[in-house]
Write a protein that holds these residues in place. Structure first.
Motif, PDB file in Angstrom:
ATOM      1  N   GLN A 134      12.900 -10.365 -11.256  1.00 61.69           N
ATOM      2  CA  GLN A 134      13.416  -9.201 -10.518  1.00 61.69           C
ATOM      3  C   GLN A 134      12.355  -8.615  -9.602  1.00 61.69           C
ATOM      4  OE1 GLN A 134      14.682  -6.701 -13.739  1.00 61.69           O
ATOM      5  NE2 GLN A 134      16.499  -7.954 -14.170  1.00 61.69           N
ATOM      6  N   ARG A 135      11.078  -8.906  -9.912  1.00 64.80           N
ATOM      7  CA  ARG A 135       9.990  -8.394  -9.067  1.00 64.80           C
ATOM      8  C   ARG A 135       9.445  -9.493  -8.164  1.00 64.80           C
ATOM      9  NH1 ARG A 135      10.870  -5.590 -13.289  1.00 64.80           N
ATOM     10  NH2 ARG A 135      10.473  -3.346 -13.299  1.00 64.80           N
ATOM     11  N   GLY A 136      10.226 -10.545  -7.988  1.00 63.39           N
ATOM     12  CA  GLY A 136       9.869 -11.568  -6.995  1.00 63.39           C
ATOM     13  C   GLY A 136       9.222 -12.824  -7.538  1.00 63.39           C
ATOM     14  N   ALA A 137       8.951 -12.880  -8.853  1.00 62.39           N
ATOM     15  CA  ALA A 137       8.295 -14.075  -9.392  1.00 62.39           C
ATOM     16  C   ALA A 137       9.236 -15.272  -9.314  1.00 62.39           C
ATOM     17  CB  ALA A 137       7.877 -13.829 -10.844  1.00 62.39           C
ATOM     18  N   ARG A 138       8.635 -16.446  -9.118  1.00 64.06           N
ATOM     19  CA  ARG A 138       9.430 -17.683  -9.166  1.00 64.06           C
ATOM     20  C   ARG A 138       9.170 -18.360 -10.513  1.00 64.06           C
ATOM     21  NH1 ARG A 138       6.954 -19.335  -3.524  1.00 64.06           N
ATOM     22  NH2 ARG A 138       5.563 -17.651  -4.181  1.00 64.06           N
ATOM     23  N   ILE A 139      10.255 -18.567 -11.266  1.00 62.45           N
ATOM     24  CA  ILE A 139      10.153 -19.125 -12.622  1.00 62.45           C
ATOM     25  C   ILE A 139      10.689 -20.550 -12.559  1.00 62.45           C
ATOM     26  CG2 ILE A 139      10.862 -18.847 -15.041  1.00 62.45           C
ATOM     27  CD1 ILE A 139       9.192 -16.457 -14.076  1.00 62.45           C
ATOM     28  N   LEU A 140       9.823 -21.528 -12.844  1.00 59.64           N
ATOM     29  CA  LEU A 140      10.196 -22.928 -12.644  1.00 59.64           C
ATOM     30  C   LEU A 140      10.069 -23.733 -13.942  1.00 59.64           C
ATOM     31  CD1 LEU A 140       8.295 -23.532  -9.255  1.00 59.64           C
ATOM     32  CD2 LEU A 140      10.655 -22.767  -9.570  1.00 59.64           C
ATOM     33  N   PRO A 141      11.126 -23.706 -14.798  1.00 59.33           N
ATOM     34  CA  PRO A 141      11.086 -24.604 -15.951  1.00 59.33           C
ATOM     35  C   PRO A 141      11.224 -26.053 -15.497  1.00 59.33           C
ATOM     36  CG  PRO A 141      13.159 -23.354 -15.894  1.00 59.33           C
ATOM     37  CD  PRO A 141      12.330 -22.879 -14.742  1.00 59.33           C
ATOM     38  N   TYR A 142      10.890 -26.968 -16.360  1.00 62.02           N
ATOM     39  CA  TYR A 142      10.939 -28.409 -16.063  1.00 62.02           C
ATOM     40  C   TYR A 142      10.071 -28.766 -14.863  1.00 62.02           C
ATOM     41  CZ  TYR A 142      14.639 -28.514 -19.515  1.00 62.02           C
ATOM     42  OH  TYR A 142      15.334 -28.388 -20.693  1.00 62.02           O
ATOM     43  N   HIS A 143       8.942 -28.084 -14.746  1.00 63.01           N
ATOM     44  CA  HIS A 143       7.945 -28.428 -13.722  1.00 63.01           C
ATOM     45  C   HIS A 143       6.621 -28.639 -14.452  1.00 63.01           C
ATOM     46  CE1 HIS A 143      10.959 -27.061 -10.911  1.00 63.01           C
ATOM     47  NE2 HIS A 143      10.195 -27.397  -9.890  1.00 63.01           N
ATOM     48  N   GLU A 144       6.229 -29.894 -14.536  1.00 64.63           N
ATOM     49  CA  GLU A 144       5.030 -30.240 -15.325  1.00 64.63           C
ATOM     50  C   GLU A 144       3.797 -30.328 -14.418  1.00 64.63           C
ATOM     51  OE1 GLU A 144       5.283 -33.907 -17.476  1.00 64.63           O
ATOM     52  OE2 GLU A 144       3.336 -33.547 -18.448  1.00 64.63           O
ATOM     53  N   VAL A 161       2.443 -30.375  -9.214  1.00 69.02           N
ATOM     54  CA  VAL A 161       3.465 -30.196 -10.241  1.00 69.02           C
ATOM     55  C   VAL A 161       4.584 -31.209 -10.020  1.00 69.02           C
ATOM     56  CG1 VAL A 161       5.217 -28.552 -11.016  1.00 69.02           C
ATOM     57  CG2 VAL A 161       2.939 -27.734 -10.483  1.00 69.02           C
ATOM     58  N   ARG A 162       5.080 -31.757 -11.094  1.00 70.48           N
ATOM     59  CA  ARG A 162       6.205 -32.699 -11.025  1.00 70.48           C
ATOM     60  C   ARG A 162       7.479 -31.979 -11.422  1.00 70.48           C
ATOM     61  NH1 ARG A 162       7.556 -37.447  -8.808  1.00 70.48           N
ATOM     62  NH2 ARG A 162       9.010 -38.652 -10.053  1.00 70.48           N
ATOM     63  N   ASP A 163       8.427 -31.888 -10.516  1.00 69.59           N
ATOM     64  CA  ASP A 163       9.756 -31.358 -10.842  1.00 69.59           C
ATOM     65  C   ASP A 163      10.490 -32.489 -11.565  1.00 69.59           C
ATOM     66  OD1 ASP A 163      12.427 -30.687 -10.899  1.00 69.59           O
ATOM     67  OD2 ASP A 163      12.473 -29.871  -8.865  1.00 69.59           O
ATOM     68  N   VAL A 164      10.517 -32.416 -12.894  1.00 73.68           N
ATOM     69  CA  VAL A 164      10.981 -33.583 -13.664  1.00 73.68           C
ATOM     70  C   VAL A 164      12.487 -33.804 -13.528  1.00 73.68           C
ATOM     71  CG1 VAL A 164       9.104 -33.676 -15.342  1.00 73.68           C
ATOM     72  CG2 VAL A 164      11.021 -32.195 -15.794  1.00 73.68           C
ATOM     73  N   ARG A 165      13.249 -32.757 -13.197  1.00 73.45           N
ATOM     74  CA  ARG A 165      14.692 -32.965 -13.041  1.00 73.45           C
ATOM     75  C   ARG A 165      15.008 -33.584 -11.682  1.00 73.45           C
ATOM     76  NH1 ARG A 165      16.978 -27.398 -15.659  1.00 73.45           N
ATOM     77  NH2 ARG A 165      15.666 -26.525 -14.025  1.00 73.45           N
ATOM     78  N   ALA A 166      14.302 -33.138 -10.639  1.00 76.85           N
ATOM     79  CA  ALA A 166      14.558 -33.687  -9.301  1.00 76.85           C
ATOM     80  C   ALA A 166      13.751 -34.951  -9.053  1.00 76.85           C
ATOM     81  CB  ALA A 166      14.221 -32.634  -8.246  1.00 76.85           C
ATOM     82  N   GLY A 167      12.743 -35.196  -9.900  1.00 73.65           N
ATOM     83  CA  GLY A 167      11.892 -36.374  -9.708  1.00 73.65           C
ATOM     84  C   GLY A 167      11.001 -36.241  -8.477  1.00 73.65           C
ATOM     85  N   GLU A 168      10.575 -35.004  -8.154  1.00 75.82           N
ATOM     86  CA  GLU A 168       9.743 -34.791  -6.954  1.00 75.82           C
ATOM     87  C   GLU A 168       8.432 -34.109  -7.337  1.00 75.82           C
ATOM     88  OE1 GLU A 168      12.191 -32.337  -4.546  1.00 75.82           O
ATOM     89  OE2 GLU A 168      13.564 -33.984  -4.023  1.00 75.82           O
ATOM     90  N   ASP A 169       7.430 -34.369  -6.521  1.00 75.48           N
ATOM     91  CA  ASP A 169       6.151 -33.663  -6.704  1.00 75.48           C
ATOM     92  C   ASP A 169       6.076 -32.487  -5.744  1.00 75.48           C
ATOM     93  OD1 ASP A 169       5.129 -35.288  -8.684  1.00 75.48           O
ATOM     94  OD2 ASP A 169       4.447 -36.781  -7.233  1.00 75.48           O
ATOM     95  N   ILE A 170       5.488 -31.397  -6.194  1.00 73.14           N
ATOM     96  CA  ILE A 170       5.221 -30.295  -5.277  1.00 73.14           C
ATOM     97  C   ILE A 170       3.775 -29.821  -5.464  1.00 73.14           C
ATOM     98  CG2 ILE A 170       7.612 -29.465  -5.062  1.00 73.14           C
ATOM     99  CD1 ILE A 170       7.044 -27.279  -7.004  1.00 73.14           C
ATOM    100  N   GLU A 171       3.248 -29.256  -4.406  1.00 69.01           N
ATOM    101  CA  GLU A 171       1.906 -28.672  -4.472  1.00 69.01           C
ATOM    102  C   GLU A 171       2.049 -27.160  -4.563  1.00 69.01           C
ATOM    103  OE1 GLU A 171      -1.177 -29.992  -4.389  1.00 69.01           O
ATOM    104  OE2 GLU A 171      -0.595 -32.097  -4.105  1.00 69.01           O
ATOM    105  N   ILE A 172       1.275 -26.551  -5.428  1.00 74.38           N
ATOM    106  CA  ILE A 172       1.278 -25.084  -5.486  1.00 74.38           C
ATOM    107  C   ILE A 172      -0.140 -24.600  -5.180  1.00 74.38           C
ATOM    108  CG2 ILE A 172       1.699 -23.038  -6.907  1.00 74.38           C
ATOM    109  CD1 ILE A 172       3.748 -24.632  -8.479  1.00 74.38           C
TER     110      ILE A 172
END
Ligand SMILES: Cc1cc2nc3c(=O)[nH]c(=O)nc-3n(C[C@H](O)[C@H](O)[C@H](O)COP(=O)(O)OP(=O)(O)OC[C@H]3O[C@@H](n4cnc5c(N)ncnc54)[C@H](O)[C@@H]3O)c2cc1C
Length: 540
Positions: A160-170, A186-197
């Motif tokens: 509610q204060r703007g945080a992004r909550i990303l389960p299934y991101h290893e 981070v690996r988005d294990v459901r989408a099978g994609e990598d992301i950089e944070i």
């Protein structure tokens, strides 16, 4: 590759990580929280359910006792809706050293843990199933806490204060530039994609996995010694008060009533693997035998399921090199700038669920220090979403709601009184296609039939809402059954064995789950089996 940018990256979505996200968001920081699984699927979702009064530590570890009672008082205010105020007893049974009780009373006084001796007969009146041979009884402010409710309230509050909550991101890698950590891959294990944070500060709140994530940052010597413990849930509230034996804490000396069940635990064995979910049959028997000492006839009650959690015990190799400290159950905040000359990286691990708020506060204080900003913590007074009224959860709330609308609400899970509308709302809100995620949100399938009646209905409803294709619904159903089965197998005797035979008829006889497109169940997975083989199976 997608790149996200934030001020604070929190790795680990247990109570500690969710607490860090909530605290940092309240202080106005931009937050991303990632977990390799669903939130609270690590140790937090596998704990005993006790909001400690501190009574268990007053003799052995007074500082821990004081920390527990302080946090107990704060959480009762800010997380009221997640807590059932059961109260707690410490009772002296014939197996306990009678002298311990006097030290216990003094310890409570010294640690500010409220403790009142009551006549054993009064304890018996309040808890008629207690062993009538108890000689002394003490009342303390133990309670139970619903961790899934708490963790999701923390996450929603942060969202509610703007945080992004990303389960299934290893987190698969930590971004390090010279002596500075600047985020993670981070690996988005459901989408099978990598992301950089990209993050200005990264918090490692990975509990029993914290050493592994620290190692990804090239930091060695964070020694987390995982300690495995099992718990057995009994089908009924055999007691309505948390009942502890008045002795030095040991295996199987406490029964926690929580929601519709009572849970006995726990054991304590070192393991090398934080993912270790072994359930040795001998430990199950040990829990049932210990239960008899507090509640005669315990073994005749129906055991529902068994599960394992792994404690994050912290031993700082750097400190122990010079200070020869014992392994402690206190929590540890590691500012890696001071400890390892690595900037913008904090590890918070160890501790207890009861102390998650304090751990989060200390971690975010360190974050603010690294950012060079002064932002005071407000989690001591700010209630979590849903807890604003300050009223504790009451057993029977669900039944009350159901009785208020007897004809309107169609029940999907009769054991846990989950109405269809709640289920549909959870499916839509979470966007999850995993029935086990929905279970943690609603307690769907957690009652005596362990999903026997509700889970095929839920899978059908998910499919009807277009959340899942038919094949995915089948696979989700099978995955749920397999997960439940792991916990039931070690306690297959008496009524629970009869129940599982009945479930087998439903799933094999009516639904023919062996031939669903989602894949066959392994032999024996919805059938009665020799409990003696369970340990081997569970360990496999
Ligand atoms: C058997 C047992 C009984 C207990 N009973 C009680 C009790 O009754 N009361 C009490 O107060 N305390 C109890 N505790 C202690 C308490 O459960 C823990 O201290 C607490 O839950 C730890 O929370 P956490 O958030 O630090 O860790 P966790 O809840 O384990 O969270 C760590 C998270 O990090 C995630 N993670 C790991 N690696 C990665 C990665 N590479 N990328 C992304 N995410 C990752 C995991 O998935 C996990 O969700 C018990 C512990 C055990 C083992």
């Amino acid at each position: 590759m997608v790149t996200l940018t934030t001020e604070v990256l929190v790795i680990g979505g247990g109570a500690t990580g969710a607490g860090v996200a909530w605290d940092a968001s309240l202080r106005g920081l931009d937050v991303i929280l990632v977990d390799r699984l669903d939130l609270a699927e690590g140790t937090s979702g596998r704990f005993h359910g006790l909001l400690h009064s501190g009574g268990r530590y007053v003799v052995k570890d007074p500082p821990a006792a004081r920390e527990c009672i302080d946090e107990n008082r704060i959480l009762r205010r800010v997380a009221a809706d997640c807590i059932e105020d059961t109260g707690g007893f410490f009772v002296t049974t014939p197996w306990d050293d009678p002298d311990y009780a006097d030290g216990f009373v003094q310890g409570c006084l010294d640690s500010d843990v409220d403790c009142q001796e009551i006549p054993a007969a009064q304890a018996m009146r309040e808890e008629p199933r207690l062993n009538p041979a108890i000689s002394r009884a003490f009342r303390v402010p133990d309670a139970n806490i619903d961790v899934w409710k708490a963790v999701w309230a923390l996450a929603h509050g942060a969202q509610q204060r703007g945080a992004r909550i990303l389960p299934y991101h290893e987190v698969t890698g930590i971004r390090r530039e010279a002596d500075r950590i600047c985020g993670a891959r981070v690996r988005d294990v459901r989408a099978g994609e990598d992301i950089e944070i990209e993050a200005r500060v990264t918090v490692n709140a990975c509990g029993a996995w914290a050493h592994r994530v620290a190692a990804l940052a090239g930091i060695e010597g964070v020694r987390v010694l995982p300690s495995r413990g099992i718990m057995v849930a009994m089908n009924h509230r055999l007691v309505n008060t948390v009942v502890n034996r008045c002795q030095m804490p040991t295996d199987g000396d406490i029964i926690v009533p929580i929601r519709t069940v009572s849970v006995i635990g726990t054991t304590d064995h070192h393991t090398d693997d934080p993912d270790d979910q072994t359930v040795p049959q001998a430990e199950v028997d040990q829990m049932l035998d210990e239960g008899e000492k507090l509640v005669p006839g315990f073994r005749q009650a129906r055991a529902l399921r068994v599960w394992t959690g792994v404690r994050p015990l912290f031993e700082d190799a750097k400190a122990s090199d010079t200070e020869t400290r014992d392994v402690t159950r206190a929590h540890a905040l590691l500012d890696h700038r001071e400890r390892d000359d690595v900037d913008a990286f904090v590890t918070i691990t160890g501790g207890k669920l009861t102390t998650f708020r304090l751990m989060a506060q200390q971690a975010v204080d360190a974050v603010c220090d690294m950012l060079g900003e002064s932002r005071p913590c407000t989690t001591i007074t700010q209630p979590l979403p849903g807890s604003e009224s300050g009223e504790h959860y009451q057993l029977g709330e669900r039944l009350q709601r159901k009785e208020a609308q007897l004809t309107e609400a169609q029940l999907i899970c009769e054991c846990e009184l989950v109405p269809r509308a709640k289920l549909e709302e959870a499916i839509t809100r979470t966007g999850s296609t995993n029935l086990d995620d929905i279970r943690r949100q609603l307690r769907l399938g957690m009652g005596p039939c362990q999903g026997g009646f509700c889970i095929y209905r839920a899978a059908g409803i998910m499919h009807g809402l277009d959340a899942l294709s038919a094949e995915q619904a089948d696979a989700s159903l099978l995955a749920f059954l397999q997960e439940r089965w792991k916990g039931v197998w070690p306690v297959l005797y008496g009524d629970q064995q009869r129940q599982m035979r009945f479930d087998e008829w439903i799933f094999h006889g009516v639904l023919d789950v062996d031939h669903l497109p989602g894949g066959p169940l392994a032999a024996g997975q919805v059938s009665g089996a020799d409990p003696g083989t369970a340990a081997a199976e569970a360990a496999a």
